[in-house]
Design an enzyme around this catalytic site. Structure first.
Site, PDB file in Angstrom:
ATOM      1  N   ARG A 140       0.850  -1.195   0.000  1.00  0.00           N
ATOM      2  CA  ARG A 140       0.000   0.000   0.000  1.00  0.00           C
ATOM      3  C   ARG A 140       0.882   1.241   0.000  1.00  0.00           C
ATOM      4  O   ARG A 140       2.043   1.193   0.368  1.00  0.00           O
ATOM      5  CB  ARG A 140      -0.924   0.000   1.223  1.00  0.00           C
ATOM      6  CG  ARG A 140      -2.004  -1.079   1.130  1.00  0.00           C
ATOM      7  CD  ARG A 140      -2.887  -1.097   2.354  1.00  0.00           C
ATOM      8  NE  ARG A 140      -3.601   0.156   2.507  1.00  0.00           N
ATOM      9  CZ  ARG A 140      -3.508   0.945   3.568  1.00  0.00           C
ATOM     10  NH1 ARG A 140      -2.735   0.636   4.577  1.00  0.00           N
ATOM     11  NH2 ARG A 140      -4.208   2.053   3.639  1.00  0.00           N
ATOM     12  N   LYS A 151       4.342  -6.986  11.837  1.00  0.00           N
ATOM     13  CA  LYS A 151       3.510  -7.225  10.654  1.00  0.00           C
ATOM     14  C   LYS A 151       3.552  -8.693  10.227  1.00  0.00           C
ATOM     15  O   LYS A 151       4.616  -9.269  10.014  1.00  0.00           O
ATOM     16  CB  LYS A 151       4.012  -6.350   9.509  1.00  0.00           C
ATOM     17  CG  LYS A 151       3.180  -6.480   8.260  1.00  0.00           C
ATOM     18  CD  LYS A 151       2.606  -5.179   7.837  1.00  0.00           C
ATOM     19  CE  LYS A 151       1.973  -5.277   6.467  1.00  0.00           C
ATOM     20  NZ  LYS A 151       1.449  -4.034   5.990  1.00  0.00           N
ATOM     21  N   ARG A 156      -1.492   5.081  13.999  1.00  0.00           N
ATOM     22  CA  ARG A 156      -0.410   4.561  14.859  1.00  0.00           C
ATOM     23  C   ARG A 156      -0.961   4.424  16.265  1.00  0.00           C
ATOM     24  O   ARG A 156      -1.751   5.265  16.714  1.00  0.00           O
ATOM     25  CB  ARG A 156       0.767   5.534  14.959  1.00  0.00           C
ATOM     26  CG  ARG A 156       1.250   6.066  13.669  1.00  0.00           C
ATOM     27  CD  ARG A 156       2.591   5.469  13.222  1.00  0.00           C
ATOM     28  NE  ARG A 156       2.807   5.847  11.827  1.00  0.00           N
ATOM     29  CZ  ARG A 156       3.317   7.018  11.459  1.00  0.00           C
ATOM     30  NH1 ARG A 156       3.723   7.857  12.370  1.00  0.00           N
ATOM     31  NH2 ARG A 156       3.433   7.315  10.181  1.00  0.00           N
TER      32      ARG A 156
END
Ligand code: BTN
Length: 331
Positions: free
Chosen positions: A126, A191, A326
């Protein structure tokens, strides 16, 4: 690359995938090429980020071996069971499965299709980021589908995929996976996977959906060295032994069912799972917008998948694409 060279590279990877040493003479004989040509093929495989040991007198070996994607197994699983996808292609290398599917659709629109690749030379994430894609280490795939729905009817689709996939993986990972709005699958801030949804078409009656997913599976620390955030491998999280092909088939079938549910019932049927799957539900977060950061408590998502934040100035709503989220403690 010439078709014969690609076929030789594929054959060479298969021979070395057992993790044993194979001599240059043996490999040259099986491939029908000279020992120098074998050496060149090995050098090419190393550019795909395959770790290969070369030891004088012993030959070549991939330490630990590789579990390659089994095209026949996947084809059997998908073509008999998936409702939306009738074709699956497994490639050794490609620029990006997402770009490949778009090209394939432009050439020949029609049935839903899946493309899986062992390696990507220009994997896309992305916001224009690159997606690190070493050969055989992770899962890289795209699902392409034509829908009799205009783009305006696809609100929340990418979030539905994220919620559905997170919930599914949690069955195999003791509920450790969570979704950072809109599309990052995380485990304790690391991630695990990313989703890139690209939709094209017109706003009223038809669209082409291209859903690209990358899942870290068993990537070496060195190969993930260029990733600009902490990351984690799915294989290390599984509570039961499942191999790379089995988990990929299960994930593809689950995505088929998530998309079918979305087409039949819309986003609403996924929305109620947000609270249990979100990484930061009820927690303080900061949203970075073009006009600066806005902090608040994440209080859910609306009917279109937009994120709701309770701030000092009342509730605010954010649409993906224009902002990034965040956790407050990560700032
Ligand atoms: C993200 O930035 O989190 C989304 C990453 C999506 C990566 C996948 S890998 C398969 C498909 N092909 C691509 O080029 N990108 C997606």
């Amino acid at each position: 690359m010439k078709k014969t060279s690609l076929m030789r590279l594929q054959k060479l990877v298969r021979l070395l995938s057992d993790g044993e040493f194979h001599s240059g003479v043996f490999l040259a004989g099986v491939l029908g090429v000279s020992r120098t040509a074998v050496w060149k093929l090995i050098a090419k495989l190393q550019t795909w980020q395959i770790e290969i040991y070369a030891v004088r007198g012993k030959g070549y070996k991939i330490p630990g071996g590789l579990t390659l994607i089994d095209r026949d197994y996947l084809t059997e699983q998908i073509t008999n069971k998936a409702k939306l996808f009738s074709q699956i292609e497994v490639l050794p290398t490609i620029d990006s499965t997402a770009s490949y599917l778009t090209r394939s659709w432009q050439r020949q629109p029609g049935e839903g299709r899946i493309c899986v690749s062992e390696h990507q030379t220009a994997g896309r994430g992305r916001k224009g980021r690159a997606w690190v894609s070493p050969f055989g280490a992770n899962l890289y795939f795209s699902l392409g589908l034509g829908l009799p729905l205009g783009l305006s009817a696809l609100g929340g689709l990418s979030l539905a995929v994220g919620i559905g996939l997170t919930k599914f993986l949690n069955q195999y990972c003791a509920d450790k996976v969570s979704l950072k709005w809109p599309n990052d699958l995380l485990v304790k801030g690391q991630k695990l996977a990313g989703i890139l949804v690209e939709a094209s078409g017109d706003s009223n009656d038809h669209s082409f959906l291209n859903i690209g997913i990358g899942i870290n599976w068993d990537m070496r620390v060195d190969d993930g060295g260029n990733i600009d955030q902490p990351w984690v491998n799915l294989k290390s999280l599984l509570t039961n032994a499942i191999d790379r092909n089995q988990i990929l088939a299960l994930i593809l079938l689950e995505l088929d069912s998530i998309l079918s549910e979305y087409i039949e019932q819309g986003f609403e049927s996924f929305r109620h799972d947000w609270a249990s799957q979100s990484a930061f539900y009820g927690q303080p977060v900061t949203i970075h917008t073009h006009n600066g950061p806005i902090s608040g408590i994440e209080v859910g998502i609306d009917k279109s998948g937009a994120l709701k934040l309770k701030t000092g100035n009342g509730e605010k709503i954010f649409f993906s694409g224009e902002v990034s989220l965040r956790a407050v403690y990560q700032n």
